[in-house]
Design a protein around this motif. Sequence first.
Motif, PDB file in Angstrom:
ATOM      1  N   ASP A 152       0.726  -1.536  -0.219  1.00  5.52           N
ATOM      2  CA  ASP A 152       0.141   0.073  -0.013  1.00  5.52           C
ATOM      3  C   ASP A 152       0.812   1.356   0.076  1.00  5.52           C
ATOM      4  O   ASP A 152       0.776   2.253  -0.305  1.00  5.52           O
ATOM      5  CB  ASP A 152      -0.541   0.038   1.220  1.00  5.52           C
ATOM      6  CG  ASP A 152      -2.305  -1.240   0.502  1.00  5.52           C
ATOM      7  OD1 ASP A 152      -2.517  -1.176  -0.041  1.00  5.52           O
ATOM      8  OD2 ASP A 152      -2.768  -1.735   1.912  1.00  5.52           O
ATOM      9  N   TYR A 202       1.872   2.031  -3.722  1.00  7.10           N
ATOM     10  CA  TYR A 202       0.565   2.625  -4.102  1.00  7.10           C
ATOM     11  C   TYR A 202       0.242   3.535  -3.769  1.00  7.10           C
ATOM     12  O   TYR A 202       0.292   4.550  -4.891  1.00  7.10           O
ATOM     13  CB  TYR A 202      -0.252   1.784  -3.832  1.00  7.10           C
ATOM     14  CG  TYR A 202      -1.517   1.516  -5.095  1.00  7.10           C
ATOM     15  CD1 TYR A 202      -2.118   1.507  -6.095  1.00  7.10           C
ATOM     16  CD2 TYR A 202      -2.514   2.429  -4.280  1.00  7.10           C
ATOM     17  CE1 TYR A 202      -3.358   0.552  -6.817  1.00  7.10           C
ATOM     18  CE2 TYR A 202      -4.004   2.257  -5.616  1.00  7.10           C
ATOM     19  CZ  TYR A 202      -3.804   1.488  -5.848  1.00  7.10           C
ATOM     20  OH  TYR A 202      -5.202   2.140  -7.046  1.00  7.10           O
ATOM     21  N   ARG A 238      -8.844   2.234  -3.144  1.00  4.41           N
ATOM     22  CA  ARG A 238      -7.512   1.280  -2.173  1.00  4.41           C
ATOM     23  C   ARG A 238      -7.268   1.837  -1.341  1.00  4.41           C
ATOM     24  O   ARG A 238      -6.753   1.460  -0.363  1.00  4.41           O
ATOM     25  CB  ARG A 238      -6.492   0.774  -3.128  1.00  4.41           C
ATOM     26  CG  ARG A 238      -5.803  -0.293  -3.038  1.00  4.41           C
ATOM     27  CD  ARG A 238      -4.445  -0.857  -3.449  1.00  4.41           C
ATOM     28  NE  ARG A 238      -3.213  -1.622  -2.736  1.00  4.41           N
ATOM     29  CZ  ARG A 238      -2.789  -2.040  -3.702  1.00  4.41           C
ATOM     30  NH1 ARG A 238      -2.584  -2.275  -4.826  1.00  4.41           N
ATOM     31  NH2 ARG A 238      -1.611  -2.509  -2.534  1.00  4.41           N
ATOM     32  N   THR A 250      -9.720   1.490   1.416  1.00  5.17           N
ATOM     33  CA  THR A 250     -10.200   0.991   2.120  1.00  5.17           C
ATOM     34  C   THR A 250      -8.353   0.707   3.041  1.00  5.17           C
ATOM     35  O   THR A 250      -9.048   0.639   3.942  1.00  5.17           O
ATOM     36  CB  THR A 250      -9.674  -0.849   1.010  1.00  5.17           C
ATOM     37  OG1 THR A 250     -11.138  -0.553  -0.215  1.00  5.17           O
ATOM     38  CG2 THR A 250      -9.550  -1.767   1.773  1.00  5.17           C
TER      39      THR A 250
END
Length: 246
Positions: free
Chosen positions: A99, A102, A145, A148
């Motif tokens: 993450d 990302y 994402r 989340t």
Amino acid sequence: MIARLVIALVASLMVYGSAVQAQERYAVREGFKISAAKPVQIVVFRPDVNVGTLTTGGLNEPNADWTAASRDLIATQLKANDKIEGATVKFVEDLEGDDSSYLAEYRNLFRAVAQSIQIHKLFVGQRLPTKKKDFDWTLGEGTQRIATATGADYALFMYTFDSYGSAGRKTAQIFGALLGVVVIPGIHIGYAGLVDLKTGDVVWFNADPQMGGDVRTSEGATKRVGQLLNGLPGRVEPTTVPPATK
């Protein structure tokens, strides 16, 4: 590379004379507001801060110590500006694992979109025909994402770039003035944007190519954060701002 793009952007605006003065400071997506009836959460990530020296030749020399100190000062002042009506604000230094990578990709994407917004929306004389009235930039639905990973509804991204003129640069500015040549003494640019993590839409954006405040000082960091958050819907300005700590 980023520093070169920023310097090129500022230099190009100088060529157009009054382009900087003609800039609108912020824009809000039509219909956007934070409703008190449905509290939302805003995640604020570590501010993207870059500080260096602008050489006589016009190149930026990054200064790691200035950058680290300024980032801490700005982060402290951001935490003093945590009141937004209808929303709770949480601060996240970074994400973990994949993450994190990302998020880094979306930081870069935000910078690219931010450059486009500044040139084609906020600068009145350079607006695209399709962007004169609409404010409809987006990072895409891949931001879900991030929603989340953080549990947030919106994310606040922030970027500042400061390149302080060296002694040689200041001397060149004096001689340039005598010869009628414009020599930029330094570069101080910043922008911030609020992104809807469900859609990726940029719902609020604020930018200024002539930012004030020396971010290497507590007072300057306070001023810079105030400028960057100007026009943020629902923002409640702090009545007292604690001194930033290094």
